[in-house]
Design a protein around this motif. Structure first.
Motif, PDB file in Angstrom:
ATOM      1  N   LEU A  27       0.846  -1.183   0.000  1.00 36.11           N
ATOM      2  CA  LEU A  27       0.000   0.000   0.000  1.00 36.11           C
ATOM      3  C   LEU A  27       0.882   1.234   0.000  1.00 36.11           C
ATOM      4  O   LEU A  27       1.699   1.421   0.896  1.00 36.11           O
ATOM      5  CB  LEU A  27      -0.927   0.010   1.224  1.00 36.11           C
ATOM      6  N   ASP A  28       0.695   2.052  -0.994  1.00 37.42           N
ATOM      7  CA  ASP A  28       1.417   3.320  -1.085  1.00 37.42           C
ATOM      8  C   ASP A  28       0.428   4.420  -0.736  1.00 37.42           C
ATOM      9  O   ASP A  28      -0.410   4.796  -1.553  1.00 37.42           O
ATOM     10  CB  ASP A  28       1.972   3.501  -2.498  1.00 37.42           C
ATOM     11  N   GLY A  78     -13.968  -0.755   2.301  1.00 34.60           N
ATOM     12  CA  GLY A  78     -12.700  -0.303   2.873  1.00 34.60           C
ATOM     13  C   GLY A  78     -12.366  -0.965   4.203  1.00 34.60           C
ATOM     14  O   GLY A  78     -11.209  -1.178   4.537  1.00 34.60           O
ATOM     15  N   TRP A  79     -13.408  -1.314   4.959  1.00 32.92           N
ATOM     16  CA  TRP A  79     -13.187  -1.972   6.247  1.00 32.92           C
ATOM     17  C   TRP A  79     -12.991  -3.475   6.110  1.00 32.92           C
ATOM     18  O   TRP A  79     -12.557  -4.132   7.063  1.00 32.92           O
ATOM     19  CB  TRP A  79     -14.335  -1.676   7.208  1.00 32.92           C
ATOM     20  N   THR A  80     -13.302  -4.062   4.961  1.00 29.10           N
ATOM     21  CA  THR A  80     -13.108  -5.505   4.788  1.00 29.10           C
ATOM     22  C   THR A  80     -11.692  -5.862   4.358  1.00 29.10           C
ATOM     23  O   THR A  80     -11.319  -7.027   4.393  1.00 29.10           O
ATOM     24  CB  THR A  80     -14.083  -6.080   3.738  1.00 29.10           C
ATOM     25  N   VAL A  81     -10.933  -4.874   3.955  1.00 28.65           N
ATOM     26  CA  VAL A  81      -9.570  -5.112   3.479  1.00 28.65           C
ATOM     27  C   VAL A  81      -8.654  -5.335   4.670  1.00 28.65           C
ATOM     28  O   VAL A  81      -8.675  -4.582   5.645  1.00 28.65           O
ATOM     29  CB  VAL A  81      -9.089  -3.903   2.636  1.00 28.65           C
ATOM     30  N   ARG A  82      -7.869  -6.366   4.603  1.00 28.84           N
ATOM     31  CA  ARG A  82      -6.888  -6.667   5.660  1.00 28.84           C
ATOM     32  C   ARG A  82      -5.653  -5.805   5.431  1.00 28.84           C
ATOM     33  O   ARG A  82      -5.137  -5.736   4.306  1.00 28.84           O
ATOM     34  CB  ARG A  82      -6.525  -8.140   5.625  1.00 28.84           C
ATOM     35  N   ALA A  87       7.416  -7.820   6.847  1.00 28.11           N
ATOM     36  CA  ALA A  87       8.688  -7.963   7.558  1.00 28.11           C
ATOM     37  C   ALA A  87       9.588  -6.751   7.349  1.00 28.11           C
ATOM     38  O   ALA A  87      10.359  -6.386   8.240  1.00 28.11           O
ATOM     39  CB  ALA A  87       9.399  -9.235   7.092  1.00 28.11           C
ATOM     40  N   ASP A  88       9.468  -6.115   6.186  1.00 27.67           N
ATOM     41  CA  ASP A  88      10.297  -4.937   5.888  1.00 27.67           C
ATOM     42  C   ASP A  88       9.665  -3.633   6.387  1.00 27.67           C
ATOM     43  O   ASP A  88      10.196  -2.552   6.164  1.00 27.67           O
ATOM     44  CB  ASP A  88      10.566  -4.840   4.393  1.00 27.67           C
ATOM     45  N   GLY A  89       8.520  -3.736   7.083  1.00 25.37           N
ATOM     46  CA  GLY A  89       7.856  -2.557   7.627  1.00 25.37           C
ATOM     47  C   GLY A  89       6.865  -1.900   6.679  1.00 25.37           C
ATOM     48  O   GLY A  89       6.164  -0.967   7.060  1.00 25.37           O
ATOM     49  N   ALA A  90       6.791  -2.396   5.457  1.00 23.55           N
ATOM     50  CA  ALA A  90       5.856  -1.823   4.489  1.00 23.55           C
ATOM     51  C   ALA A  90       4.435  -2.258   4.820  1.00 23.55           C
ATOM     52  O   ALA A  90       4.207  -3.355   5.330  1.00 23.55           O
ATOM     53  CB  ALA A  90       6.219  -2.284   3.083  1.00 23.55           C
ATOM     54  N   LEU A  91       3.492  -1.384   4.519  1.00 27.41           N
ATOM     55  CA  LEU A  91       2.082  -1.734   4.703  1.00 27.41           C
ATOM     56  C   LEU A  91       1.621  -2.604   3.548  1.00 27.41           C
ATOM     57  O   LEU A  91       1.859  -2.290   2.382  1.00 27.41           O
ATOM     58  CB  LEU A  91       1.222  -0.472   4.769  1.00 27.41           C
ATOM     59  N   LEU A  92       0.967  -3.702   3.896  1.00 23.37           N
ATOM     60  CA  LEU A  92       0.439  -4.628   2.901  1.00 23.37           C
ATOM     61  C   LEU A  92      -1.074  -4.712   3.055  1.00 23.37           C
ATOM     62  O   LEU A  92      -1.595  -4.575   4.162  1.00 23.37           O
ATOM     63  CB  LEU A  92       1.061  -6.011   3.084  1.00 23.37           C
ATOM     64  N   VAL A  93      -1.772  -4.921   1.943  1.00 22.05           N
ATOM     65  CA  VAL A  93      -3.229  -5.036   1.961  1.00 22.05           C
ATOM     66  C   VAL A  93      -3.652  -6.220   1.103  1.00 22.05           C
ATOM     67  O   VAL A  93      -2.964  -6.609   0.162  1.00 22.05           O
ATOM     68  CB  VAL A  93      -3.918  -3.750   1.441  1.00 22.05           C
ATOM     69  N   ARG A 147      -7.274   4.069   7.457  1.00 20.13           N
ATOM     70  CA  ARG A 147      -6.937   2.937   8.338  1.00 20.13           C
ATOM     71  C   ARG A 147      -5.432   2.696   8.360  1.00 20.13           C
ATOM     72  O   ARG A 147      -4.858   2.414   9.413  1.00 20.13           O
ATOM     73  CB  ARG A 147      -7.653   1.671   7.866  1.00 20.13           C
ATOM     74  N   ALA A 148      -4.792   2.817   7.208  1.00 15.89           N
ATOM     75  CA  ALA A 148      -3.341   2.612   7.129  1.00 15.89           C
ATOM     76  C   ALA A 148      -2.603   3.688   7.934  1.00 15.89           C
ATOM     77  O   ALA A 148      -1.637   3.390   8.637  1.00 15.89           O
ATOM     78  CB  ALA A 148      -2.884   2.628   5.677  1.00 15.89           C
ATOM     79  N   ARG A 149      -3.065   4.919   7.841  1.00 16.54           N
ATOM     80  CA  ARG A 149      -2.432   5.995   8.612  1.00 16.54           C
ATOM     81  C   ARG A 149      -2.611   5.763  10.111  1.00 16.54           C
ATOM     82  O   ARG A 149      -1.715   6.036  10.893  1.00 16.54           O
ATOM     83  CB  ARG A 149      -2.998   7.344   8.190  1.00 16.54           C
ATOM     84  N   MET A 150      -3.793   5.273  10.508  1.00 15.37           N
ATOM     85  CA  MET A 150      -4.032   4.971  11.922  1.00 15.37           C
ATOM     86  C   MET A 150      -3.113   3.837  12.381  1.00 15.37           C
ATOM     87  O   MET A 150      -2.584   3.879  13.478  1.00 15.37           O
ATOM     88  CB  MET A 150      -5.493   4.594  12.172  1.00 15.37           C
TER      89      MET A 150
END
Length: 161
Positions: A27-28, A78-82, A87-93, A147-150
């Motif tokens: 996620l960027d 938007g709330w159903t997305v995991r 491991a590298d600290g990047a956000l994944l969805v 959600r990612a920012r939170m």
């Protein structure tokens, strides 16, 4: 844009979005997530048949109801997305089964609105679907990015404590 072209654009966007949603991706949060919804919205709003001029009030009510529905469904989607940190600290969805259910629910709602319009003899342009898709994609992206920012804020505050 002709109705067939609108339907082809909608089908292509649905296939592309669903295909991307159901696989793990980075996620960027700085990405311009609003560009595709903006393009779709502009294409939809250019259609002079967006509202049936013989049934203006009913057509506008159906359009508004459809937009309210996609606002709700975009939020649910938007709330159903995991979302998680790799491991590298990047956000994944990645989309979940609930994501597919949200899509199924949205399709059912759109079919219901179309059925009501048909029963009332109101012409519903395919550009209304295009506008709904634009709103839904934008809302979904806003929810996921929020959600990612939170999640990022929680991670930062945990490190600071």
């Amino acid at each position: 844009m002709p109705a067939v072209a609108n339907l082809l654009v909608i089908a292509a966007v649905v296939v592309l979005v669903l295909q991307r949603q159901m696989r793990v991706q980075r996620l960027d949060t700085e990405r311009r997530f609003w560009v595709l919804p903006l393009v779709l919205g502009v294409l939809a709003l250019r259609d002079p048949q967006l509202v049936d001029h013989q049934h203006t009030v009913l057509s506008a009510v159906l359009l508004a109801a459809g937009l309210v529905a996609v606002l709700a469904m975009g939020t649910v989607w938007g709330w159903t997305v995991r979302i998680w940190r790799g491991a590298d600290g990047a956000l994944l969805v990645k989309g979940t089964k609930a994501t597919l259910a949200a899509w199924g629910g949205m399709i059912a709602v759109r079919v219901g609105i179309y059925g009501i319009g048909s029963a009332l003899h109101v012409h519903q342009a395919s550009s209304a679907l295009l506008l709904g898709m634009a709103v839904m994609l934008l809302v979904r992206s806003l929810v996921v990015n929020w959600r990612a920012r939170m999640l990022g804020a929680e991670s930062t505050s945990a490190v600071l404590h």
